[in-house]
Design a protein around this motif. Structure first.
Motif, PDB file in Angstrom:
ATOM      1  N   LYS A   2      -8.700 102.181  67.712  1.00 15.81           N
ATOM      2  CA  LYS A   2      -8.253 100.794  67.601  1.00 15.81           C
ATOM      3  C   LYS A   2      -6.722 100.750  67.596  1.00 15.81           C
ATOM      4  O   LYS A   2      -6.082 101.518  66.878  1.00 15.81           O
ATOM      5  CB  LYS A   2      -8.821 100.166  66.331  1.00 15.81           C
ATOM      6  CG  LYS A   2      -8.291  98.767  66.055  1.00 15.81           C
ATOM      7  CD  LYS A   2      -7.252  98.747  64.968  1.00 15.81           C
ATOM      8  CE  LYS A   2      -6.583  97.415  64.764  1.00 15.81           C
ATOM      9  NZ  LYS A   2      -5.652  97.370  63.637  1.00 15.81           N
ATOM     10  N   GLY A   4      -3.455  98.411  66.882  1.00 13.87           N
ATOM     11  CA  GLY A   4      -3.027  97.194  66.197  1.00 13.87           C
ATOM     12  C   GLY A   4      -2.022  96.401  67.028  1.00 13.87           C
ATOM     13  O   GLY A   4      -1.535  96.869  68.065  1.00 13.87           O
ATOM     14  N   THR A 240      -1.520 102.620  64.447  1.00  7.98           N
ATOM     15  CA  THR A 240      -0.645 101.553  63.995  1.00  7.98           C
ATOM     16  C   THR A 240       0.808 101.965  64.206  1.00  7.98           C
ATOM     17  O   THR A 240       1.090 102.858  65.022  1.00  7.98           O
ATOM     18  CB  THR A 240      -1.013 101.175  62.535  1.00  7.98           C
ATOM     19  OG1 THR A 240      -0.169 100.154  62.091  1.00  7.98           O
ATOM     20  CG2 THR A 240      -0.937 102.361  61.591  1.00  7.98           C
ATOM     21  N   LEU A 245      -1.541 105.949  55.877  1.00 10.54           N
ATOM     22  CA  LEU A 245      -1.497 105.247  54.594  1.00 10.54           C
ATOM     23  C   LEU A 245      -0.436 105.929  53.758  1.00 10.54           C
ATOM     24  O   LEU A 245      -0.411 107.151  53.649  1.00 10.54           O
ATOM     25  CB  LEU A 245      -2.833 105.368  53.880  1.00 10.54           C
ATOM     26  CG  LEU A 245      -3.877 104.294  54.139  1.00 10.54           C
ATOM     27  CD1 LEU A 245      -5.076 104.536  53.254  1.00 10.54           C
ATOM     28  CD2 LEU A 245      -3.330 102.897  53.910  1.00 10.54           C
ATOM     29  N   ASP A 249       4.555 100.735  50.569  1.00 13.33           N
ATOM     30  CA  ASP A 249       4.996 100.165  51.842  1.00 13.33           C
ATOM     31  C   ASP A 249       6.373 100.733  52.179  1.00 13.33           C
ATOM     32  O   ASP A 249       7.322 100.557  51.419  1.00 13.33           O
ATOM     33  CB  ASP A 249       5.072  98.635  51.707  1.00 13.33           C
ATOM     34  CG  ASP A 249       5.380  97.966  53.047  1.00 13.33           C
ATOM     35  OD1 ASP A 249       5.823  98.667  53.983  1.00 13.33           O
ATOM     36  OD2 ASP A 249       5.175  96.747  53.149  1.00 13.33           O
ATOM     37  N   LYS A 251       8.494  99.768  54.013  1.00 12.27           N
ATOM     38  CA  LYS A 251       9.546  98.745  54.133  1.00 12.27           C
ATOM     39  C   LYS A 251      10.161  98.459  52.754  1.00 12.27           C
ATOM     40  O   LYS A 251      11.241  97.888  52.671  1.00 12.27           O
ATOM     41  CB  LYS A 251       8.969  97.463  54.746  1.00 12.27           C
ATOM     42  CG  LYS A 251       8.687  97.658  56.240  1.00 12.27           C
ATOM     43  CD  LYS A 251       7.966  96.489  56.879  1.00 12.27           C
ATOM     44  CE  LYS A 251       7.531  96.862  58.285  1.00 12.27           C
ATOM     45  NZ  LYS A 251       6.189  96.372  58.616  1.00 12.27           N
ATOM     46  N   MET A 270      -6.743 100.205  48.098  1.00 10.06           N
ATOM     47  CA  MET A 270      -5.416 100.008  48.679  1.00 10.06           C
ATOM     48  C   MET A 270      -5.436  98.832  49.644  1.00 10.06           C
ATOM     49  O   MET A 270      -4.512  98.030  49.691  1.00 10.06           O
ATOM     50  CB  MET A 270      -4.930 101.271  49.397  1.00 10.06           C
ATOM     51  CG  MET A 270      -4.572 102.385  48.436  1.00 10.06           C
ATOM     52  SD  MET A 270      -4.116 103.901  49.276  1.00 10.06           S
ATOM     53  CE  MET A 270      -2.492 103.495  49.910  1.00 10.06           C
ATOM     54  N   GLY A 274      -3.329  95.218  49.389  1.00  8.82           N
ATOM     55  CA  GLY A 274      -2.242  94.901  50.313  1.00  8.82           C
ATOM     56  C   GLY A 274      -1.572  96.035  51.033  1.00  8.82           C
ATOM     57  O   GLY A 274      -0.658  95.807  51.814  1.00  8.82           O
ATOM     58  N   ALA A 275      -1.989  97.296  50.813  1.00  3.62           N
ATOM     59  CA  ALA A 275      -1.325  98.386  51.519  1.00  3.62           C
ATOM     60  C   ALA A 275      -1.903  98.507  52.916  1.00  3.62           C
ATOM     61  O   ALA A 275      -3.102  98.711  53.056  1.00  3.62           O
ATOM     62  CB  ALA A 275      -1.551  99.700  50.784  1.00  3.62           C
ATOM     63  N   LYS A 276      -1.069  98.427  53.909  1.00  3.12           N
ATOM     64  CA  LYS A 276      -1.545  98.421  55.298  1.00  3.12           C
ATOM     65  C   LYS A 276      -2.674  97.425  55.376  1.00  3.12           C
ATOM     66  O   LYS A 276      -3.700  97.568  54.762  1.00  3.12           O
ATOM     67  CB  LYS A 276      -2.028  99.832  55.712  1.00  3.12           C
ATOM     68  CG  LYS A 276      -3.018  99.887  56.843  1.00  3.12           C
ATOM     69  CD  LYS A 276      -2.347  99.952  58.188  1.00  3.12           C
ATOM     70  CE  LYS A 276      -3.320  99.942  59.337  1.00  3.12           C
ATOM     71  NZ  LYS A 276      -3.970  98.688  59.599  1.00  3.12           N
TER      72      LYS A 276
END
Ligand SMILES: Nc1ncnc2c1ncn2[C@@H]1O[C@H](COP(=O)(O)OP(=O)(O)O)[C@@H](O)[C@H]1O
Ligand SMILES: N[C@@H](CC(=O)OP(=O)(O)O)C(=O)O
Length: 476
Positions: A2, A4, A240, A245, A249, A251, A270, A274-276
């Motif tokens: 997959k 993203g 991605t 993981l 984050d 960022k 996770m 909200g993680a990934k």
């Protein structure tokens, strides 16, 4: 495999993805030395270009607000972006013209739908899903033709064509797995046997009446695991734009580390926290079969990424493996003396919110029973407060307090189970940074400990906990 929405954002990236697919097929063939006819069979699932689904949601909001010029300008930029990719993607001219006419036909269908929606000034859950589906439907043919252009036989399909049948819960549909399994196998297996790579739109299916449904935000991951379960895949690869993981984050925390392995349960926590933005139900279809998931960076093939599996062996002594944050959420506090000792209070509150399709992310009630705190998405806040005011204020509840800019911070790790002192370390680390904790919750699984802070403290809290549990050294 997959891909993203970041991985397919422009011509170069789509070509890169096509080359990556070819490399992975070669690698599989070499690993299995060509003895197994299924050695290089791959199903591709693809998400809309990053931002396109958000834009289509804005279009729905603008239709309801009667803002026609805003609708026109968003749609115009979506059209231009996809038309330009279609005309520059392939080296083979005949592919370019085939692809352009597919994209033109889809754009025409999208505009016909929009005309109807604008005429009625109405967005129903069903028309919303139909409109959102164009994000994925416009990109799948692109990746398919990019593959053809590098010599791979490929065919593009919608989730509906691929056989994903769901309930009619538009916006958050669930697959009807028995029917889906039969249809997906019937459609996909012959393609694989004939050496054709199916390129399937993520995120969408169709209900039993044939109407397009969507599987919820981030739903392409779910599409991949649904198909993997139906065809008994060896593994699922989620490609991605980060190495896997991570402990936080990247960022927010610059020295966040890639986790080599995590368990299904940890990955699920996770994802929920909200993680990934892994779809919260994405692991369901593959749990029983134990199919491993690998999260990998399409722009860094050297990195082996994260494997999500049943029984990981890495990091046996680590208590906490990741710190996550959910932003853009709000806290609703409801209180009232008649809530004390009256059975069914929580049920009535949650029912009202459930009837208005509002998802409650976190709940806490103190033993005094005179107040209940709930966290909902910021986008649901107005609707939630409205529903509570109309249905319960002045009767069951006496007051509603709202804090609209909060974040949920969570520490996740199977090692927390039965380990004493985790909460003390968490709250001391946060307090030492002068951050006030507004609300706390821990599930009895003890796989996570979550708390709420004002959003402006979210990054500070994540960094403090990453330091406290020395996650920057997890791989040493
Ligand atoms: N713990 C984490 N590990 C990895 N990525 C994270 C984490 N927390 C948040 N992210 C963010 O998730 C993003 C990837 O998720 P998403 O955008 O949904 O990917 P895709 O579109 O490929 O499905 C990354 O760009 C990263 O910033
Ligand atoms: N396009 C959908 C589905 C999806 O899964 O996207 P991504 O793989 O980019 O998170 C969304 O934005 O929700």
């Amino acid at each position: 495999m997959k891909f993203g929405g970041n991985a397919v954002a422009d011509v170069e990236r789509i070509r890169h993805v096509a080359r990556d697919i070819v490399k992975q097929m070669q690698k599989k063939r070499e690993e299995k030395k060509g003895n197994d006819p299924a050695s290089n069979q791959i199903v591709v699932v693809v998400s809309a270009i990053k931002g396109v689904t958000d834009d289509l949601i804005k279009v729905c909001d603008s239709i309801m607000g009667g803002e026609c010029s805003r609708v026109d300008s968003i749609i115009h930029s979506i059209e231009e972006r996809h038309r330009s990719i279609a005309s520059n993607l392939c080296n083979d001219g005949s592919y370019t013209s085939e692809l352009s006419s597919i994209i033109d036909a889809l754009i025409k269908e999208m505009n016909d739908l929009l005309k109807g929606m604008m005429l009625l000034n109405e967005v129903t859950p069903r028309s919303r899903d139909y409109l959102l589906s164009f994000g994925e439907r416009l990109i799948a043919p692109m990746l398919c033709y990019a593959l053809k252009d590098v010599g791979v036989e490929a065919e593009h399909l919608t989730g509906k064509d691929a056989g994903i049948v769901t309930d009619s819960n538009y916006g958050d549909a669930r697959p009807l797995m028995d029917t889906t399994r039969l249809r997906v196998r019937h459609k996909i297996m012959p393609m694989l046997e004939h050496g054709v790579v199916p390129v399937v739109t993520g995120f969408i299916g169709s209900d039993q009446h044939g109407n397009i449904t969507t599987l919820g935000r981030g739903g392409s991951d779910y599409t991949a695991t649904i198909i993997a379960s139906c065809i008994d895949a060896d593994e699922v690869m989620l490609w991605t734009d980060v190495d896997g993981l991570m402990t936080a984050d990247p960022k927010i925390v610059k020295d966040a580390q890639v986790l080599r392995e995590v368990s299904y349960a940890e990955a699920m926590e996770m994802a929920l926290f909200g993680a990934k933005y892994l779809h919260p139900r994405a692991l369901e279809p593959i749990l029983d079969k134990g199919i491993p998931i690998r999260i990998r960076n399409v722009f860094n093939l050297e990195c082996q990424g994260t494997t999500i599996m049943k029984s990981p062996t890495a990091y046996p002594s680590k208590i906490v493996k990741a710190v996550t944050a959910i932003r853009n959420v709000s806290l609703i506090d409801v209180r009232g003396s008649s809530m004390v000792g009256s059975p069914g209070t929580a049920g009535r509150i949650f029912n009202v919110l459930g009837e208005h399709r509002i998802n409650i992310i976190m709940i806490s009630q103190g033993p005094s029973e005179s107040s209940i705190s709930m966290v909902v998405r910021k986008s649901d806040l107005d609707k939630a407060v409205n529903a509570l005011e109309l249905n319960l204020l002045g009767r069951l509840i006496k007051g509603i307090n709202v804090t609209d800019d909060v974040a949920i911070i969570a520490v996740v790790g199977a090692g927390m189970r039965g380990t004493k002192g985790v909460a003390a370390r968490v709250f001391k680390a946060v307090a030492d940074r002068g951050i006030n904790v507004i609300m706390i919750a821990q599930g009895s699984s003890e796989l996570n400990l979550a708390f709420v802070v004002e959003d402006r403290y979210a990054e500070g809290a994540v960094k403090a906990l990453h330091d406290e549990f020395e996650l920057d050294r997890i791989n040493q």
